[in-house]
Design an enzyme around this catalytic site. Sequence first.
Site, PDB file in Angstrom:
ATOM      1  CD  GLU A 106       5.502   4.676   1.231  1.00  0.00           C
ATOM      2  OE1 GLU A 106       5.404   5.227   0.118  1.00  0.00           O
ATOM      3  OE2 GLU A 106       4.540   4.433   1.952  1.00  0.00           O
ATOM      4  CG  HIS A 147      -2.265  -4.362   1.975  1.00  0.00           C
ATOM      5  ND1 HIS A 147      -2.806  -4.024   0.769  1.00  0.00           N
ATOM      6  CD2 HIS A 147      -2.120  -3.211   2.654  1.00  0.00           C
ATOM      7  CE1 HIS A 147      -2.986  -2.708   0.728  1.00  0.00           C
ATOM      8  NE2 HIS A 147      -2.575  -2.191   1.850  1.00  0.00           N
TER       9      HIS A 147
END
Lengths: 347, 436
Positions: A76, A145
């Site tokens: 990322e 998450h």
Amino acid sequence: MFPGIVRSSSRHLPCRRSLMTVRDALNSAIDEEMAADPKVFVMGEEVGEYQGAYKVTKGLLQKYGPDRVLDTPITEAGFTGIGVGAAFQGLKPIVEFMTFNFAMQAIDHIINSAAKTYYMSGGQIAVPIVFRGPNGAAAGVGAQHSQCFAAWYGSCPGLKVVTPYSAEDARGLLKAAIRDPDPVVFLENELLYGENFPVSSQVRDPNFTLPIGKAKVEREGTDVTITAFSKMVGFALKAADELAKDGIKAEVINLRSIRPLDRETINASVRKTYRLVAVEEGWPQHGVCAEVCASVQEETFDYLDAPIERISGADIPMPYAANLERLALPQIEDIVRAAKRACYRSK
Amino acid sequence: MAASSLASRAVASLSPSISTGASRDDAGSSSVVGFHKRSSAFTGRRVRISSGHGSSAAHGRRSCVVAATAAPVKESPPKIADIELVTREEGLELYEDMILGRCFEDMCAQMYYRSKMFGFVHLYNGQEAVSTGFVKALKKDDYICSTYRDHVHALSKGVPARQVMSELFGKATGCCRGQGGSMHMFSKEHRLLGGFAFIGEGIPVATGAAFNTKYSREVLKDLSVDAVTLAFFGDGTCNNGQFFECLNMAALWKLPIVYVVENNLWAIGMDHFRATSVPEIWKKGEAFGMPGVHVDGMDVLKVREVAKEAIARARRGDGPTLVECETYRYRGHSLADPDELRKPEQKNKYAVRDPIAAFKKYLLENGLASEADLKAIEKKIDEIVEDAVEFADASPLPPRSQLLENVFADPRGFGIGPDGKYRCEDPAFTAGTAEV
């Protein structure tokens, strides 16, 4: 008490052909913008061959090829930085994060390279980039998450932060975000992807955009204002239905935009209803609701008839167990209870 | 195709100074099926992981490679027929552990489709040789750290199947009280450091545990601490910055850690070769001054040999090792993955290399176990897994009162004073000393 005839956009059942899922809304928005402007490209994990981890970019690789729909390795920080650098030079990347949780590995670039650059360069270098992906809790996906990042990104000058709810929001705001010359953080919600919403032919027009920074009054009312964004708008609308049975007419505001926050619409509404319930899924401390409350307190204090109610997720990392997860997130009953408290109607 | 050339290599390099992997032993290519004492490249060979050849830090690169020597390290080369890679006892233990892993994961799939477990569930089928081969070579005090594909690592390390299953069901009797879930298995008792959703996240955490060992020995002077740490992660992780940062620091500080790459060639739907400029992950060890080894991850005995050597190296204080295990997952990335991108030819190629079937064959052919022995083990494991499900089913959900627990270790702040009371209750303590 007669509940009266209640009309809300979510109850109206139009014929099938004018329904659209949020997923299709996002897909069509990206598709149309890529067709209109060759500088727009998509980058992220599984966006190409896998058709998107949540199928939002389905079909785009086949249509535009691997040079404009880039499958990245799992890195990322690296690919976000590359996207920002490309935007410095005038390209228009759409960077997808599989969830915004993973964007924490890239947040340095979102804030320091993207958000601050126009300022640091004295107006020389604009960063027309879009960071998009699912945000907030899904179902049973655990602590790492499930975080809602609206408050974090919303506090950063230089970023525009939008949170669509319906298919119309998704299409209009994403097209606006892609065309916007500034970095936009586009916070979607995984559980909304499959939901159908009615859309007019105007929404389907390739030039349809919505303004960033303007909230929408989803449902008009006179007794209490409920502000929400993303999935919580749906909950707020259902809560409004519940409240209507008890004669409380709630006005539901879909914030649509966290930064800039549409303070005018919120305050105008409170000047009408005199009561406010602010709802969000994320953590309470320094949350979006805190900002909404501060704004109303500052601008509309004299109109308030009751203390402002704030509903947010529990102040804990998201538990995995299904019953605990349910307790950790705002439910429709919580919104109803808070609205009744604000109306001095609780038992 | 590059994948098959990876498969044919059993060890990284035969040359002491250059680890190109160019000179490959052909016998290694027969490692595919059939653990035959004679045909396996590992049989009769000792893998010696040697550090650099006397070069000091002042000189450029130290060449740290894994050299598979033609003769074992010991003085007189024993005859091939004499070498027992594993005793009957050890063999049965390894077999049982692999069967437990497989059976448990299969049960997870069933339970998921019955909605007993939910969210993201990532199964380990096909990779059992790596977990068993490595974790069973550890001592109880050693640490392991994993990713979201962590059920079998937890089981191999000794976390009871009941606790893992309960955790997956979200019950209060789970190893993390139902708060963690499938992707976040932790066990202080069994030294399992997690269970992380972000790939790459576990690597610095594992490196920190190794740092703990070094610090305990060198700063705290506690030589009883000799824990080695294993970090498990996949091929996709090896493109992530944290991987490289930790390889660098572990080698720099000679941390007692083994980095175990479970290269199953796929990161969700991303083919390893599409994502990686230099697909041979073992080569990256050398760039940071540590040995890089490639091993056939479908062969539990080979994995175990490499594991023992790497763990011993770490425990001696010679520093980290990077081990790339070539393996394969038989199921999709998670139970929500339609698994449409992997070609049937590739899946079949690895299906015939099932580590459990291969090891079973080895045990039978070498007279280490009988059919009856193995059936007894399979039956025992079936019962353990069934019992785990029953236990999890019967366990209570976490109570509402548990919602706000475990956020802080010291919820009131300031800690506990020498008199056993919370310091924050002592007005003298909280007032501070500054005069305004």
